[in-house]
Design an enzyme around this catalytic site. Structure first.
Site, PDB file in Angstrom:
ATOM      1  N   ASP A  34      40.310  37.926  34.895  1.00 30.67           N
ATOM      2  CA  ASP A  34      38.959  37.697  35.402  1.00 30.67           C
ATOM      3  C   ASP A  34      38.257  36.616  34.586  1.00 30.67           C
ATOM      4  O   ASP A  34      37.924  36.827  33.419  1.00 30.67           O
ATOM      5  CB  ASP A  34      38.138  38.991  35.331  1.00 30.67           C
ATOM      6  CG  ASP A  34      38.405  39.916  36.508  1.00 30.67           C
ATOM      7  OD1 ASP A  34      38.478  39.411  37.640  1.00 30.67           O
ATOM      8  OD2 ASP A  34      38.521  41.125  36.297  1.00 30.67           O
ATOM      9  N   MET A  36      34.935  34.313  34.247  1.00 31.66           N
ATOM     10  CA  MET A  36      33.542  34.282  34.679  1.00 31.66           C
ATOM     11  C   MET A  36      32.781  33.205  33.910  1.00 31.66           C
ATOM     12  O   MET A  36      32.968  33.062  32.700  1.00 31.66           O
ATOM     13  CB  MET A  36      32.895  35.650  34.474  1.00 31.66           C
ATOM     14  CG  MET A  36      33.619  36.772  35.202  1.00 31.66           C
ATOM     15  SD  MET A  36      32.781  38.376  35.104  1.00 31.66           S
ATOM     16  CE  MET A  36      33.004  38.787  33.378  1.00 31.66           C
ATOM     17  N   MET A  67      35.944  33.421  39.006  1.00 28.53           N
ATOM     18  CA  MET A  67      34.578  33.697  39.469  1.00 28.53           C
ATOM     19  C   MET A  67      33.662  32.616  38.911  1.00 28.53           C
ATOM     20  O   MET A  67      32.799  32.864  38.061  1.00 28.53           O
ATOM     21  CB  MET A  67      34.148  35.097  39.024  1.00 28.53           C
ATOM     22  CG  MET A  67      34.890  36.205  39.750  1.00 28.53           C
ATOM     23  SD  MET A  67      34.441  37.851  39.147  1.00 28.53           S
ATOM     24  CE  MET A  67      35.591  37.999  37.770  1.00 28.53           C
ATOM     25  N   GLY A 141      31.299  40.304  38.490  1.00 28.69           N
ATOM     26  CA  GLY A 141      30.630  39.931  37.261  1.00 28.69           C
ATOM     27  C   GLY A 141      30.494  41.030  36.233  1.00 28.69           C
ATOM     28  O   GLY A 141      30.225  40.765  35.065  1.00 28.69           O
ATOM     29  N   PHE A 142      30.710  42.276  36.629  1.00 30.89           N
ATOM     30  CA  PHE A 142      30.582  43.404  35.705  1.00 30.89           C
ATOM     31  C   PHE A 142      31.719  44.394  35.947  1.00 30.89           C
ATOM     32  O   PHE A 142      32.070  44.666  37.097  1.00 30.89           O
ATOM     33  CB  PHE A 142      29.259  44.141  35.904  1.00 30.89           C
ATOM     34  CG  PHE A 142      28.037  43.311  35.607  1.00 30.89           C
ATOM     35  CD1 PHE A 142      27.537  43.239  34.320  1.00 30.89           C
ATOM     36  CD2 PHE A 142      27.406  42.613  36.614  1.00 30.89           C
ATOM     37  CE1 PHE A 142      26.414  42.480  34.040  1.00 30.89           C
ATOM     38  CE2 PHE A 142      26.281  41.849  36.347  1.00 30.89           C
ATOM     39  CZ  PHE A 142      25.779  41.779  35.054  1.00 30.89           C
ATOM     40  N   GLY A 143      32.246  44.950  34.878  1.00 33.11           N
ATOM     41  CA  GLY A 143      33.221  46.019  35.009  1.00 33.11           C
ATOM     42  C   GLY A 143      32.533  47.368  35.096  1.00 33.11           C
ATOM     43  O   GLY A 143      31.344  47.509  34.795  1.00 33.11           O
ATOM     44  N   GLY A 144      33.268  48.392  35.522  1.00 30.65           N
ATOM     45  CA  GLY A 144      32.774  49.756  35.521  1.00 30.65           C
ATOM     46  C   GLY A 144      31.786  50.110  36.609  1.00 30.65           C
ATOM     47  O   GLY A 144      31.105  51.136  36.514  1.00 30.65           O
ATOM     48  N   GLY A 175      37.451  46.434  42.199  1.00 27.64           N
ATOM     49  CA  GLY A 175      36.170  46.994  41.811  1.00 27.64           C
ATOM     50  C   GLY A 175      36.024  48.474  42.061  1.00 27.64           C
ATOM     51  O   GLY A 175      36.028  48.915  43.211  1.00 27.64           O
ATOM     52  N   GLY A 176      35.937  49.254  41.003  1.00 26.14           N
ATOM     53  CA  GLY A 176      35.644  50.668  41.129  1.00 26.14           C
ATOM     54  C   GLY A 176      36.757  51.528  41.678  1.00 26.14           C
ATOM     55  O   GLY A 176      36.515  52.653  42.119  1.00 26.14           O
ATOM     56  N   SER A 197      38.878  49.380  34.022  1.00 29.74           N
ATOM     57  CA  SER A 197      38.550  50.534  33.186  1.00 29.74           C
ATOM     58  C   SER A 197      39.417  51.739  33.512  1.00 29.74           C
ATOM     59  O   SER A 197      39.801  52.500  32.616  1.00 29.74           O
ATOM     60  CB  SER A 197      37.074  50.907  33.362  1.00 29.74           C
ATOM     61  OG  SER A 197      36.234  49.832  32.988  1.00 29.74           O
TER      62      SER A 197
END
Length: 219
Positions: A34, A36, A67, A141-144, A175-176, A197
């Site tokens: 990833d 960014m 990204m 842009g964000f994990g978790g 994602g997720g 994660s």
């Protein structure tokens, strides 16, 4: 059974090589990289040098996810003997057809990702030139983050289009996704699951990987 590409964004960067080798020895199919830029998405991750530091630690191929705005500037930097896919965002390209040609000329397979708010039909004119479609099931842009169910009809859409047109692109989701909900994306038709994660933070990484892929006894 789906394939899995754990995202190194969720690894322990104080021991990145060791952490990556550990999951690569547990039956993963790709390493998801990833990248960014702090502009297309709000966070900054790392550049090609970090990815290349993993060269030779394992033979698992790289699935590179850019990204970033105007990805053509950096495509060659991410092509290595371990790179299989380079995925760009539909929303970040001024001329997607040109960028796809650029990726192929650089020696990698083409990937295109769409954000949760982008309708799947935007890629209809490009499908024959795409090797992988990456459906974002969270905001990039964000994990978790929590998985968005709205990604499921998009996965099903691309599966139907692939069958209708006789194409063979890979359908991915990012994602997720973890062992608790991986069956949803597998049932929708996904081929490759990106998980960060869920894998790196798992108490039993081997069991989590097997469950996400759908090859665990209770999957």
């Amino acid at each position: 059974m789906a394939k899995i590409a754990p995202s190194i964004l969720a690894a322990d960067f104080a021991r990145l090589g060791e952490d990556v080798k550990d999951i690569c020895d547990r039956g993963i199919d790709y390493l998801h990289i990833d990248v960014m830029d702090g502009s297309f998405v709000p966070n900054i991750s790392f550049g090609a040098a970090v990815m290349k530091s993993l060269n030779g630690i394992t033979t698992v191929p790289y699935d590179v996810h850019l990204m970033i705005w105007d990805p053509d500037r950096y495509i060659e930097n991410f092509v290595t003997p371990f790179t299989e896919f380079i995925t760009v965002h539909y929303e970040a390209c001024d001329d997607l057809a040109r960028t796809l040609s650029h990726i192929k000329e650089a020696g990698a397979k083409t990937g295109v990702s769409i954000k949760p708010g982008t309708v799947p039909e935007v890629l209809d004119d490009y499908l024959k030139d795409i090797d992988q479609i990456l459906v974002m099931s969270v905001e990039p842009g964000f994990g978790g983050q929590k998985f968005m169910d709205s990604s499921l009809p998009k996965i099903a859409y691309y599966k139907a289009k692939r069958e209708e047109l006789g194409l063979d692109y890979v359908i991915s989701v990012d994602g997720g996704v973890g062992s608790a909900n991986a069956h949803l994306v597998r049932d929708a038709g996904v081929d490759l699951i990106v998980a960060g994660s869920a894998v790196f933070k798992a108490a039993d990484r081997t069991a989590e990987i097997a469950a996400i892929k759908g090859c665990a006894e209770n999957a």
